[in-house]
Structure formats: structure tokens, C-alpha cells
Design an enzyme around this catalytic site. Structure first.
Site, PDB file in Angstrom:
ATOM      1  N   ASP A  68      72.391   8.550  53.211  1.00  0.00           N
ATOM      2  CA  ASP A  68      71.019   7.683  53.706  1.00  0.00           C
ATOM      3  C   ASP A  68      71.268   6.720  54.688  1.00  0.00           C
ATOM      4  O   ASP A  68      70.890   5.549  54.665  1.00  0.00           O
ATOM      5  CB  ASP A  68      70.516   7.075  52.324  1.00  0.00           C
ATOM      6  CG  ASP A  68      69.217   6.710  52.587  1.00  0.00           C
ATOM      7  OD1 ASP A  68      68.395   7.026  53.336  1.00  0.00           O
ATOM      8  OD2 ASP A  68      68.723   5.419  51.818  1.00  0.00           O
ATOM      9  N   GLN A  91      62.720  -5.654  50.898  1.00  0.00           N
ATOM     10  CA  GLN A  91      62.482  -4.672  49.515  1.00  0.00           C
ATOM     11  C   GLN A  91      62.931  -3.219  49.984  1.00  0.00           C
ATOM     12  O   GLN A  91      62.477  -2.615  50.945  1.00  0.00           O
ATOM     13  CB  GLN A  91      61.178  -4.933  49.377  1.00  0.00           C
ATOM     14  CG  GLN A  91      60.805  -4.078  48.022  1.00  0.00           C
ATOM     15  CD  GLN A  91      59.522  -4.605  47.319  1.00  0.00           C
ATOM     16  OE1 GLN A  91      58.806  -5.301  47.989  1.00  0.00           O
ATOM     17  NE2 GLN A  91      59.121  -3.918  46.369  1.00  0.00           N
ATOM     18  N   GLY A 100      64.488  -2.131  44.544  1.00  0.00           N
ATOM     19  CA  GLY A 100      64.217  -3.399  44.277  1.00  0.00           C
ATOM     20  C   GLY A 100      64.224  -4.256  45.328  1.00  0.00           C
ATOM     21  O   GLY A 100      64.153  -3.964  46.695  1.00  0.00           O
TER      22      GLY A 100
END
Length: 847
Positions: free
Chosen positions: A648, A531, A535
Site C-alpha cells: 500500500d 484519518q 482509524g
């Protein structure tokens, strides 16, 4: 009384220096009465002191090798190794001429390597010499010309091709098939898994093998470069040549300017790269390398399919062909394509012209360099087995003819470079030009009418707007608060939501919600893989048995739609072996989902920070993962069609396939950069604590160097097996960066290495390689962005142990405990404690 210079003393010192040099090195010649031993530390140097030959032990190990390296270059760069697969186990080895052969003897006086010249070929006496272009030769002592050479190192290359060295088949010199074979690792000269080999059948070309499997094909020689190497652009100091005749089929190059040093090398990771020494920078510069992306993989798109890295999916069928298998849910063109219509072979067939292409595999071809393109076409039409044709030489408008008589595979399209390929198709699959012209005229008239109507409607709407009050909706306020790319994505997602059944925008296969529900067992928790912030990811299986990963966007996420559209837009255009592959998407029943390739080994963090699973990550696997992540990031920053900043990068966003190949994932935060842009600013700082660079976390400024910082953190996590965020050392360090930096300054770098690696490697612990990686990691996390290297430099540093690596400066967010916290009896702080803005009592962590 004046002081009189002591000339006798000066002469004595000069004599001692000359005597020392005489016992330290040999001249370029090496006679039958001389020997070269490890213990004496003597070497042989070429006449102009460009190359040096001697014994060396990489990584200060107990293994000793005889090799050649550049003497004139300050960084030790090995270009040839004699006994690469039979090293000496101690420092008592000797090189001498025995029975007119060069022989290496071990401490027991047993031969471990020899030139193996038979007695009938030798003319006594013989001598050995290291020449200025790096060739070590055994020759007739009375003949120093090539005709007097009895043996030469140029006939037995290792991983490097030097100027005037030949690669390929040479029957003229006695039947040598000269190949390059990589080192096993950057610290192990023994034969690695990768090699280059020449296939002489058809139109000759080189292949890169991983053991017995082909991974890459150079394409045929086109007169000035190989077909599959568009980056092999002519440079003024290198003359490339390819010779093909009854005596030899070889590639070679010559550096035509003095004081310029350039090599072609095959790295331990399978990259063939051109490196040139840059004197000003004191480092090797990578001019080009292959393979470069997913489309360079051999036979990536099957028969009659071509690969285009700028489309999604990357595999496309040639016009007149269709996919071999239409899958029920997701199309996979890698299986290849088949003809829509069978060839008639009665003269009515025609040709589809494909521009900027890499030519297909040339194993089943015939070549005639004496005819032009027109004659080539006529010859192809006369033979029913002809499937395509092209020029053999692209210079001066093109010349020569190559004809394919079998399947067409391993084709790709380039944005720049490549050449024209003419593929034979049935007449029915060729669109009539007159019909095409009528369509164009009709379309033009229709568009003109539509534009006129649009203008009239816009005019009346504008007048109405002037009489009304402008109302700002909440969504507009939200959009204005975002950066420019997010504005574009929000607008796109809003317009797309009202047209969920159209596929033009995404150019990806669309799947229905019910098909994904069935594939994931109705999104069962048993199928849940993980997760994220936007989502849940589920494992699924399609009707044809293909396993997939389904990312189901959370309906509760206020930012989810933006990130979804961003991810689709970016990943659909990115194709690289170290990037996760997007297979399709779903916009149905108010939900949005992404379908990825399923990667069996899940995310890197699930292995790296798990006490049980981490035991499967030995150092070689970790090093391969580091290299793979670096290659993927380099593709994003430099080699993709648009420059992309990931923003990221972290361990949980690196996925591992069944072979533990790393693939960068999760592009929800990514930003597109123009080629001329170097940095950007945002008021919306997104990312993950522990991986953000200082300038991004504090000021919202991000660039390629922001990703480099994240990569550095990730590299140090891979080496240490510890998380940067949440790292807690009760003694002094509040994060991993401070922990590594302190050990680096104290000369105790190896203490940060995951103990699992030390136990697994024991005596063969690759100390030098790990130390280089630690140093590279510290360079990447330096506090100032301008001090950090770009990813192309990181790749060179990782791929070559001979590349100079600067000393790192203090990392960003490198904070340690103050001495008050460590020892209450002390009232002063150490000067070498690494801090940010002199804050020592606050917990500051990289965001």
C-alpha cells in the site's frame, strides 16, 4: 573483364580514418608544447585505452570541467574532476603546461585551476601522462617512474577511490590527507555536503561527515575489513589493505584480475558504496553500501547503549547498565545508559562478553598489537579507567589488544559478522554461574511437569471432542477466507485480547488509555492529524514534552484488529531512517492504539498536491524524497531480517519529518515473505486504486515487483505534482501513466514536470537528472512484472548518472481516449496509443 579491387581508394579511406583519430584524441603523453581545448573535442587516453581525460559538461549545461572517466566502459563513469569548484563558464577553455604546471585557462586566458607546483620542485622539461590505472601525473619528461612524479591526481581524489589509490593520511608523500568528497548532486560535480575523513587518534577509523556533523563511522580495521562494514566480505579479485605506521595511515585496495573494474565511491546522498562493472549485464553492481539502516547512525543509542535493528526498541543497555532517564510514558534509550553499580577497582570486577558487535568509537583507546586477549584482560583490570577491551585483529582466532578508557558509544549488534567485545561491570552485576545452573535445572523440572499435565489434559479433551459434534464458528469461517499470514494474525489478536495486560507478545512499551487521552486532550478534534481506513491519527504530547502521533483504531472496522496486529508485529521489528518509528502501543478499555514518532511535516500528499505547499518542494527536495523512499523500500525487500511487501505504498503513506526526510508508514496491509519466496497469491486484494500493479489488481498475485510498481507511480507523481488516480486530461489521457508515456514517446518528457520546479530552477534546471527519474519511473510501472527492476537496481540508477538505463516498455493500465472521443472528424485510432487488451473506450485505472 573481371572487376579489379580499387586498393588506392581503400588506402585513401584508411588514411582519412587515421587522420581523423589523430585529430580527435591524444596519446597518453602530453608535452609542454601541446594544449587541450574544449572546442577541439580532443582527449588524452591511457596506453591500454582504459581511461580517458578531457573536458565535459554534465547535463549539457554551460559549465565545463576537466575530468577522467572510463573509456573501456560504455557508460560514462567519472572518477576524477580537476576544477570541480571552479568550472569554466564557456566552451573556450584550454589545458596546457605553463611554467612547469598543468593549468586550465578560461576564454580570457585567466587561470582557473593549476597543479601549483613551486619552482624549486620542478625539473625541466616536464610532461603529463594518463596512466592505465587512472592516475593523471605530471612528471619529469626523462623519468616515467613514480620517483619522477611531480604531481598526481591520486593525491587529490574527488568522490571515487580507484584501485591502488590511497585514502587517509600519508606523510610519506608530503603530508596528504586524502579524503573523498561527494558530488553536490548526480549532475553537479562541485563539492557536496558529504565527505570521508580519517581520525588517527586511538585506533584509527574513517568517518562520513555531513558538512561538520558525523553521520557514520567505519569502525577500526580488523585485519580484513572495517568493523562497521560486515558486507565488506573478501572477494577473490579485490585485495584490501590498511597500512598504519609513522609514515602513513591509509586504506587502499587492488583489483588483481585484468578486465575487472571496481570502484569505491561516495554518492551525493552520503552512501559509501562498492561498485563492480558487470560486463554481461552492462551495468554497475552494488556489492555493499554504508550507512545501511538506523543503527548505522552515529551515536544512535548513546553512551553504554547498543543498537540492534532486530529488536524494538532498537536501543538496549549493556548488561550491568540501565537507562539514564526513565521516562513516564515511553522509554527512549537513545539518551544512553549508566552503571547500576559503581566499579570497585579492587580486582573483583568482571567482564560481560557481547558477541557479534561493532566496536565502540575508538577515539579514547590504547592499542597493543603484540599481546593476546588474556593479557589484554589482565591489563584492563589493573587500570580503574579501563571500561572495555577487544582484539584488534579477528583473523586466525584473534590477536592484538585494544582498551577503552572512556565512555562506550556507537555500538551495535549484528545478526551476522561483528566481533566479541568485553565490557567491564561490577561484581554484583555478574550473575553467579552456580545460581544460574540451579535456575536452569529447576526450570527444566518445572517445564517437564507442565508438559506432562498438558498431555493428560489434552488426551481427555480429545476423547470428549470425538463424542461431540464439531461446530464451526463465524470467526473460523472468516479466518479460513483469509490468506495464511492473516490467519496467524487473527489468532494472535484473539489470544492477545484476553491478555491485555501482558507485554511479552509485543515487546513494546504499553501505555494506558488515560495517558493517551491526556496527551491528545481527550482525543480532541483540534488534535486530529488525519484519518485512514482503520482509524483516526491524533497529535499528542507526553508529560515530558515529547510529541507523538497516536493512531486510534476504529471500533467499527471489521478488519481493524487484523491490521493492528499486523502493523505492531511488523513495525516493531523494522528500524530504518526511512521507515516511521513505532514507539509503543495501547490495548486498554477495549481499544487498540499505536504510538508513533511525531513527524512535523505530515504526509507527502499534503504537500505534493496542495497548490500552496507544493511551492516548498523544489526539485532537490523532491529528488531527496525519491531517494529516501527507495532506500526504505530496499530495506523492506532486501536488508531487513524478514522480507516484507508493503502492498500500500502511496503518497499519503509517506510521512515527512522536520528536515523533509521521508518515512514509509502504514504497514497494515504488509506481508512477510520468506527469503526464497518470489511471489504469493491472495483472494483478498487490498490496497489503493491508482497504485496497484496489474497482476495484483487482476489476479491477486503480489511480489516485490508489486511494490516497485507502486513506487514508480509515486515517483511520477512527485515529478509531475499530479495524482495518478483521478487524473483527467480532457484531450487524450485518462490517467497519469498514459500522460507520461505519451509524452515520453513524443520526446516531450519535460512537459510533465511540475511547473513549480521549472520556475524555481530556471537556468540551473537539472534536465538530465529529471529525465533519468522519469525513465526510472516508467521502468517501474511496466506492465509485466518481470520487466520491472528490483529496488537495488533502482537505487544504483538513482545514485549514479553513469549507470545504463534500459528503455521502458508500455506501462500497465496505460489507457488513452480513443480518437473518436478526441476528434469526431477522425475515424481511425493512432497506432502508438497505449492500451490494455485493445480497450480504448473504457476507463481502466491502476487500482
Amino acid at each position: 573483364m573481371r572487376n579489379v579491387p580499387n586498393y588506392h581508394h581503400s588506402y585513401f579511406i584508411l588514411f582519412i580514418i587515421i587522420l581523423f583519430l589523430a585529430f580527435s584524441v591524444y596519446a597518453s603523453n602530453f608535452s609542454a608544447t601541446e594544449s587541450l581545448t574544449i572546442s577541439s573535442n580532443k582527449t588524452i587516453i591511457s596506453p591500454s585505452q582504459i581511461f580517458e581525460l578531457g573536458f565535459f559538461n554534465p547535463d549539457s549545461s554551460s559549465r565545463w570541467y576537466l575530468g577522467i572517466w572510463y573509456k573501456i566502459i560504455p557508460i560514462r563513469t567519472y572518477v576524477w574532476v580537476a576544477n570541480r569548484d571552479n568550472p569554466l563558464s564557456s566552451s573556450n577553455g584550454t589545458l596546457k603546461i605553463s611554467d612547469n604546471n598543468l593549468v586550465i585557462f578560461d576564454q580570457s586566458d585567466r587561470p582557473v585551476w593549476s597543479t601549483n607546483i613551486t619552482g624549486g620542485d620542478v625539473r625541466s622539461p616536464v610532461a603529463a601522462e594518463l596512466l592505465d590505472y587512472g592516475n593523471f601525473v605530471l612528471r619529469d619528461s626523462k623519468n616515467n617512474k613514480p620517483s619522477g612524479f611531480l604531481w598526481q591526481s591520486f593525491d587529490f581524489p574527488t568522490d571515487t577511490l580507484l584501485s591502488d589509490m590511497k585514502m587517509g593520511w600519508d606523510n610519506k608523500s608530503g603530508g596528504f590527507n586524502r579524503i573523498l568528497r561527494s558530488w553536490k548532486t548526480t549532475d553537479d560535480p562541485s563539492s557536496g555536503d558529504f565527505s570521508t575523513k580519517l581520525r588517527t587518534s586511538g585506533f584509527p577509523e574513517f568517518y562520513i561527515y555531513n558538512k561538520e556533523s558525523i553521520t557514520y563511522r567505519s569502525g577500526p580495521w580488523l585485519g580484513n575489513r572495517f568493523s562497521s562494514v560486515p558486507g565488506m566480505k573478501p572477494v577473490d579479485y579485490i585485495d584490501n589493505s590498511f597500512t598504519e605506521n609513522n609514515q602513513q595511515v591509509v586504506y587502499s585496495y587492488r583489483v588483481n584480475k585484468t578486465n575487472i573494474y571496481s570502484i569505491l565511491s561516495l554518492s551525493s546522498t552520503g552512501l559509501l558504496q562498492r561498485l563492480t562493472w558487470m560486463e554481461a549485464a552492462q551495468s554497475w553492481k552494488q556489492l555493499w553500501y554504508s550507512p545501511k539502516d538506523l543503527c548505522d547512525n552515529y551515536k544512535e543509542c548513546g553512551n553504554y547503549g547498543y543498537c540492534d535493528a532486530n529488536t524494538s526498541p532498537i536501543c538496549n543497555c549493556i548488561k550491568g547498565f540501565e537507562p539514564m532517564n526513565e521516562q513516564a510514558a515511553l522509554r527512549d534509550d537513545s539518551v544512553g545508559c549508566v552503571r547500576k553499580t559503581k566499579l570497585s577497582c579492587d580486582g573483583r570486577d568482571g567482564f560481560v562478553r557481547l558477541k557479534k558487535m561493532r566496536l565502540p568509537d575508538t577515539t579514547e583507546t590504547s592499542v597493543d598489537k603484540g599481546i593476546g586477549l588474556k593479557e589484554c584482560e589482565e591489563r584492563c583490570l589493573k587500570g580503574c579507567n579501563c571500561t572495555a577491551f577487544a582484539n584488534t585483529d579477528i583473523r586466525n582466532g584473534g590477536s592484538g589488544c585494544v582498551i577503552w578508557s572512556g565512555g562506550l558509544f556507537d555500538i551495535r549488534n549484528y545478526a551476522k559478522g561483528g566481533q566479541d567485545l568485553y565490557v567491564r561491570v561490577a561484581a554484583g552485576d555478574l550473575e553467579d554461574k552456580r545460581i544460574k545452573s540451579k535456575k536452569i535445572i529447576g526450570s527444566s523440572i518445572g517445564v517437564s511437569i507442565l508438559l506432562l499435565l498438558s498431555f493428560i489434559i489434552f488426551h481427555f479433551w480429545k476423547r470428549k471432542q470425538k463424542r461431540s459434534i464439531t461446530i464451526q464458528t463465524p470467526i473460523v469461517d472468516l479466518v479460513r477466507s483469509q490468506d495464511s499470514l492473516m490467519n496467524e494474525l487473527v489468532k494472535a489478536s484473539r489470544s492477545y485480547t484476553s491478555k491485555e495486560n501482558k507485554t511479552d507478545y509485543l515487546e513494546l512499551p504499553l501505555m494506558e488509555w488515560k495517558a493517551l487521552a491526556m496527551a491528545t486532550n481527550n482525543f480532541s478534534t483540534d488534535n486530529k492529524l488525519g484519518q485512514g481506513g482503520f482509524g483516526i491519527v491524533y497529535k499528542g504530547m507526553l508529560l515530558d514534552g515529547k510529541e507523538i502521533a497516536v493512531k486510534r483504531l476504529s471500533k467499527m472496522s471489521s478488519q481493524g484488529t487484523d491490521e493492528f496486529m499486523n502493523e505492531v508485529r511488523l513495525i516493531a521489528k523494522l528500524q530504518h531512517i526511512n521507515l516511521v518509528r513505532l514507539l509503543g502501543c495501547c490495548v486498554d478499555k477495549g481499544e487498540k492504539m499505536l504510538i508513533y514518532e511525531y513527524l512535523e511535516n505530515l504526509s507527502l500528499d499534503s504537500h505534493l498536491f496542495d497548490q500552496t505547499r507544493s511551492s516548498n518542494l523544489n526539485w532537490q527536495k523532491r529528488f531527496d524524497i525519491i531517494n529516501g523512499i527507495a532506500r526504505g523500500l530496499l530495506y523492506l525487500h532486501q536488508d531487513s531480517r524478514c522480507r516484507i511487501i508493503h502492498r500500500d505504498l502511496k503518497a499519503s503513506n509517506v510521512l515527512l519529518d522536520k528536515n523533509m526526510t521521508p518515512k514509509i508508514s502504514d504497514f497494515g496491509m504488509a506481508r512477510i515473505f520468506g527469503r526464497e519466496e518470489t511471489e504469493a497469491n491472495t483472494r483478498r486484494v487490498v490496497g489503493t486504486y491508482g497504485y496497484m500493479s496489474p497482476e495484483y489488481a487482476m489476479d491477486g498475485i503480489f511480489s516485490m515487483k508489486s511494490d516497485v510498481f507502486s513506487f514508480g507511480v509515486l515517483l511520477l507523481e512527485i515529478i509531475s505534482g499530479k495524482r495518478n488516480k483521478g487524473f483527467y486530461n480532457s484531450n487524450r489521457d485518462l490517467n497519469l501513466l498514459g500522460f507520461v508515456w505519451r509524452h515520453w514517446k513524443e520526446g516531450k518528457e519535460l512537459e510533465i514536470v511540475d511547473p513549480i520546479n521549472i520556475d524555481a530552477l530556471s537556468s540551473e534546471f537539472p534536465t538530465h537528472e529529471i529525465l533519468r527519474c522519469i525513465q526510472i519511473g516508467l521502468l517501474c510501472v511496466q506492465e509485466r512484472a518481470e520487466d520491472r527492476p528490483v529496488m537495488s537496481s533502482v537505487m544504483v540508477m538513482l545514485g549514479s548518472e553513469t549507470t545504463a538505463i534500459p528503455q521502458p516498455k508500455r506501462p500497465g493500465f496505460c489507457v488513452g481516449r480513443s480518437s473518436l472521443e478526441v476528434d469526431s472528424s477522425s475515424s481511425t485510432q493512432r497506432d502508438d496509443e497505449c492500451t490494455v487488451n485493445q480497450v480504448t473506450l473504457s476507463v481502466i485505472d491502476a487500482r
